[in-house]
Design an enzyme around this catalytic site. Structure first.
Site, PDB file in Angstrom:
ATOM      1  N   GLU A 294       1.293  -1.474   0.198  1.00 28.04           N
ATOM      2  CA  GLU A 294      -0.136   0.070  -0.048  1.00 28.04           C
ATOM      3  C   GLU A 294       0.308   1.694   0.006  1.00 28.04           C
ATOM      4  O   GLU A 294       0.499   2.950   0.795  1.00 28.04           O
ATOM      5  CB  GLU A 294      -1.277  -0.099   1.131  1.00 28.04           C
ATOM      6  CG  GLU A 294      -1.717  -1.737   1.364  1.00 28.04           C
ATOM      7  CD  GLU A 294      -2.807  -1.084   2.109  1.00 28.04           C
ATOM      8  OE1 GLU A 294      -2.903  -1.183   3.222  1.00 28.04           O
ATOM      9  OE2 GLU A 294      -4.218  -2.093   1.808  1.00 28.04           O
ATOM     10  N   ASP A 368      -8.598  -8.997   4.160  1.00 28.95           N
ATOM     11  CA  ASP A 368      -7.753  -8.045   4.877  1.00 28.95           C
ATOM     12  C   ASP A 368      -9.250  -7.910   5.733  1.00 28.95           C
ATOM     13  O   ASP A 368      -9.886  -7.083   6.619  1.00 28.95           O
ATOM     14  CB  ASP A 368      -8.085  -7.123   4.393  1.00 28.95           C
ATOM     15  CG  ASP A 368      -7.228  -5.614   4.702  1.00 28.95           C
ATOM     16  OD1 ASP A 368      -7.023  -5.980   6.006  1.00 28.95           O
ATOM     17  OD2 ASP A 368      -7.021  -4.346   4.401  1.00 28.95           O
ATOM     18  N   GLU A 396     -12.709  -2.816  12.141  1.00 25.56           N
ATOM     19  CA  GLU A 396     -12.221  -1.964  10.677  1.00 25.56           C
ATOM     20  C   GLU A 396     -13.328  -2.450   9.779  1.00 25.56           C
ATOM     21  O   GLU A 396     -14.143  -1.461   8.955  1.00 25.56           O
ATOM     22  CB  GLU A 396     -11.121  -1.858  10.250  1.00 25.56           C
ATOM     23  CG  GLU A 396     -10.578  -1.390   8.839  1.00 25.56           C
ATOM     24  CD  GLU A 396      -9.345  -1.426   8.002  1.00 25.56           C
ATOM     25  OE1 GLU A 396      -8.737  -2.053   8.674  1.00 25.56           O
ATOM     26  OE2 GLU A 396      -9.425  -0.848   7.022  1.00 25.56           O
TER      27      GLU A 396
HETATM   28  O1  GCW Z   1      -6.918  -2.700   6.671  1.00 26.98           O
HETATM   29  C1  GCW Z   1      -5.911  -2.299   6.304  1.00 26.98           C
HETATM   30  C2  GCW Z   1      -6.145  -1.064   6.726  1.00 26.98           C
HETATM   31  C3  GCW Z   1      -4.966  -0.313   6.241  1.00 26.98           C
HETATM   32  C4  GCW Z   1      -3.834  -0.206   7.824  1.00 26.98           C
HETATM   33  C5  GCW Z   1      -3.564  -1.976   5.829  1.00 26.98           C
HETATM   34  C6  GCW Z   1      -2.180  -2.264   7.243  1.00 26.98           C
HETATM   35  C7  GCW Z   1      -2.330   0.244   8.334  1.00 26.98           C
HETATM   36  O2  GCW Z   1      -7.637   0.115   6.200  1.00 26.98           O
HETATM   37  O3  GCW Z   1      -5.625   0.892   7.286  1.00 26.98           O
HETATM   38  O4  GCW Z   1      -2.687  -0.216   7.808  1.00 26.98           O
HETATM   39  O5  GCW Z   1      -5.354  -2.542   6.383  1.00 26.98           O
HETATM   40  O6  GCW Z   1      -2.992  -3.722   7.203  1.00 26.98           O
HETATM   41  O7  GCW Z   1      -1.678  -2.461   6.603  1.00 26.98           O
END
Ligand code: GCW
Length: 702
Positions: A294, A368, A396
């Site tokens: 990311e 995720d 989240e």
């Molecule tokens: O779940 C996603 C989140 C990001 C997070 C990323 C990760 C810390 O939306 O906010 O960043 O994963 O786990 O690196």
């Protein structure tokens, strides 16, 4: 008369003092049952210890505090009890009948010559034993003829804080960061101690204190001074501090031209930095790294691999006890690819090349932290790599701080999944506790849900997820019900009927949440960026795999991501036994159906309903179940602290509203593909798709 009234008023207000939730599960309120108190009191007349290490003293102090609150009496602490009986002995010993089977951190509790002896090989074992004893009293268990032997299944039981230097928390829903960076190192917020106690009480022994989207600032002397102050507070509770590092630090902090892990100057920079950190924090836990993920920098920026990056840091850590935790959360923005497979494919060629000091931290599922994911295909497929687990405690995608969702069943579902790596019974739990491949180190990490809110987690029930994470990291064979029962008894209610009702609510909460958000194995349909509320129509974003349509693949024929060879062959990443379990749409569990299959809207499922009707059934039923939770909660009013009751009641109302929002958004959107009416007896939503879309737009207004 007036004075009498004032006294009466004071008495009433003391008695109706509301519980703000700040004491978590360590309330230590006076036990109401006088007889029970007397029995406990007769067994806890003194506290003694044989080795005055700071952690053992913490244990003695905690027992003293616990007895004072629970039993209403001050118990003296002394070194060596002599010939007295009726007390608690904290004993570090290398052998002896009860310690022989203990490993580091493990403890034994047994009754011996009229005393209760908590023995362990290490001070931290004694501390965990003390908390176990207190938990027994808090939950009303008998202390007669105790024979408890308990070893942690996982070595590093860790919270990952996604807290930033500016006081915000990425994906934090309980206020701002609990770490007061501007005040440290000069002012120590007393909450750090409460935090340490809470963690120690459930066996958590490590914390990475900053966001994995890391700022190099945390490696500056100014911040190391601050982190040292935190580490000093956590140390007597057996908790070691880790730092999340930014891979580009040699450039940003060190002024080097590169951060290439094979560059000698870069390696020297990390060696020196690691030494410097140990001058502040001699028992430093190690580094946690999010790299080439990311947009974060990493070794691939220099044509190197994840192993090159991780091994460079492991080398810097060589003279010390600490380790390197390297995250496997990586994926490319390939519209034709399948994010499900990407971490596996990037890491698979590296199996066997990581330094023994490296643990690769893998999220429970391949996408995720979705409310329900099949277990990550890396588990069971990397025999030569030490894999750790990353769960997300902060919710989240699981209702943040407004939905009651008890996560222990979700953690368990993953841990109990069979990878079949070495035949039947090769569970994910055995992969991550190291037992399947005899790895020395083992790790379970949870992304923390703590914040500056007075009750730490905003939703009172979110405390249970922190609690459950710790308990499962210690012993993944505990059941979700068992953990819920402990937490309820220590936190919410002493009344048996109330406890039963609350536990049932908790146990049903995850399936209910999944019903009205992600039924039948759908995933990733939440609002863009903030991840709040539904946005199944999201078709454009920074990357294709950040949209919703990428995941649900709805069309006029059906719904779901064909991963059995159509769009992707991701199912083949699993062992044949698992492929057999999920590969046939007729036999695949409905929980995972649309993760692997594109199913026709008209297809009849094992429930007897068509896919479309089943989907509607779940969305509508989910909303109804939330209403039932509200009714149950209302019935508990006389048994629950007023402030907690009102807090949960308000949040359940929001949950009902938002469940309806999810339901309407999803059915109104999918109906544009099915062109089939919502089946009776359910009524078509009273609002239109456009109206629901507008609700989401509000969240994007600037
Ligand atoms: O779940 C996603 C989140 C990001 C997070 C990323 C990760 C810390 O939306 O906010 O960043 O994963 O786990 O690196």
């Amino acid at each position: 008369m007036f004075r009498k009234l004032i006294i009466l008023f004071l008495f009433i207000s003391v008695n109706t003092f509301a519980d703000d939730g700040s004491r978590l599960w360590l309330k230590y309120d006076l036990l109401k049952d006088v007889k029970q108190r007397e029995v406990y009191a007769s067994l806890t007349k003194h506290i003694s210890f044989n080795e005055d290490s700071p952690i053992v003293i913490t244990a003695a102090n905690e027992l003293q505090m616990g007895f004072e609150g629970l039993l209403g009496k001050k118990v003296l602490i002394s070194k060596n009890m002599g010939s007295k009986t009726g007390g608690i002995i904290l004993e570090i010993s290398a052998d002896g009948p009860n310690v022989q089977n203990l490993i580091e951190d493990g403890f034994a509790i047994h009754s011996q010559k009229g005393n209760i002896v908590i023995s362990a090989k290490t001070p931290s074992g004694v501390l965990y034993g003390a908390f176990e004893l207190l938990r027994n009293i808090q939950t009303g268990k008998s202390l007669n003829k105790l024979t408890i032997v308990s070893n942690p299944k996982v070595k590093i039981r860790m919270l990952n804080h996604w807290d930033n230097a500016n006081g915000t928390v990425e994906r934090g829903y309980a206020g701002s960061s609990m770490w007061k960076w501007t005040e440290l190192p000069f002012r120590i917020d007393p909450r750090y101690i409460q935090y340490a106690r809470a963690n120690a009480s459930i066996g958590i022994n490590a914390a990475s204190i900053n966001n994995v989207n890391a700022s190099s600032r945390f490696l500056t002397p100014e911040y190391l001074e601050k982190i040292k102050a935190v580490a000093d507070v956590l140390r007597p509770y057996g908790i070691r501090v880790f730092i999340s590092v930014n891979f580009r630090s040699p450039r940003t902090l060190g002024g080097l031209k590169t951060s290439d892990p094979l560059d000698p100057e870069v390696r020297k920079w990390w060696n020196d930095k690691t030494k410097e950190i140990h001058e502040y924090i001699p028992d430093f836990g190690g580094f946690l790294v999010k790299a080439n993920s990311e947009g974060e920098p990493g070794p691939q920026d220099y044509g190197r691999t994840h192993a090159d990056g991780a091994n460079m840091l492991a080398e810097a850590m060589r003279p010390f006890k600490g380790i390197v935790i390297w995250r496997a959360f990586v994926y490319n923005a390939d519209p034709k690819g399948d994010r499900f497979k990407e971490a596996y494919e990037q890491f698979k060629p590296l199996d066997g090349t990581f330094d023994p000091k490296v643990i690769v931290q893998v999220k429970n599922g391949p996408i995720d932290f979705m409310p329900r994911e099949p277990f990550h295909p890396m588990f069971g497929a990397f025999p030569k790599t030490n894999l750790g687990m990353e769960f997300q405690i902060t919710q989240e995608y699981l209702g943040q701080s407004t939905h009651l969702t008890y996560l222990a069943p979700m953690f368990k579902e993953c841990l109990d999944s069979d990878t079949f790596a070495k035949g039947k019974g090769s569970t994910v739990a055995k992969v991550i506790d190291g037992s399947l491949e005899s790895h020395q180190n083992s790790l379970m990490a949870g992304v923390a849900n703590t914040g500056s809110d007075v009750n730490w987690t905003a939703h009172p029930f979110n405390q249970a997820n922190w609690y459950a994470f710790g308990r499962l990291a210690w012993d993944h064979s505990l059941t979700s019900e068992q953990i819920a029962s402990e937490w309820i008894a220590m936190t919410l209610a002493k009344n048996k009927t109330a406890q039963d009702k609350i536990r049932t609510m908790m146990m049903q909460s995850l399936p209910i949440y999944i019903s009205y958000t992600y039924p039948l194995g759908t995933a990733h349909m939440m609002g863009e960026g903030h991840h709040y509320g539904p946005e199944p129509w999201l078709a454009k974003s920074g990357r294709p795999d950040w949209t919703s349509v990428y995941y649900h693949r709805a069309d006029s024929v059906g719904l779901g991501f064909d991963r059995i060879g159509g769009i992707s062959n991701a199912l083949t990443l699993y062992k044949p036994e698992v492929q057999k379990l999920w590969g046939n749409p007729e036999q695949c569990s409905l929980d995972y159906l649309l993760w692997f299959h594109h199913v026709a809207w008209t297809k009849k499922l094992s429930t007897g309903r068509t896919l479309w009707n089943e989907l509607c059934f779940r969305y509508y039923d989910g909303v109804e179940q939330v209403k039932k939770m509200e009714t149950t909660w209302e019935s508990l009013k006389p048994k629950i602290d007023k402030e907690t009751f009102e807090n949960v009641k308000g949040r359940l109302k929001i949950q009902e509203k938002e469940a309806l929002w999810w339901r309407d958004a999803c059915v109104l959107y999918f109906i544009t593909y099915t062109k089939t009416p919502i089946p009776a007896p359910f009524l078509h939503p009273t609002r239109t798709l456009d109206e629901v879309k507008k609700l989401v737009e509000i969240y994007h207004l600037r």
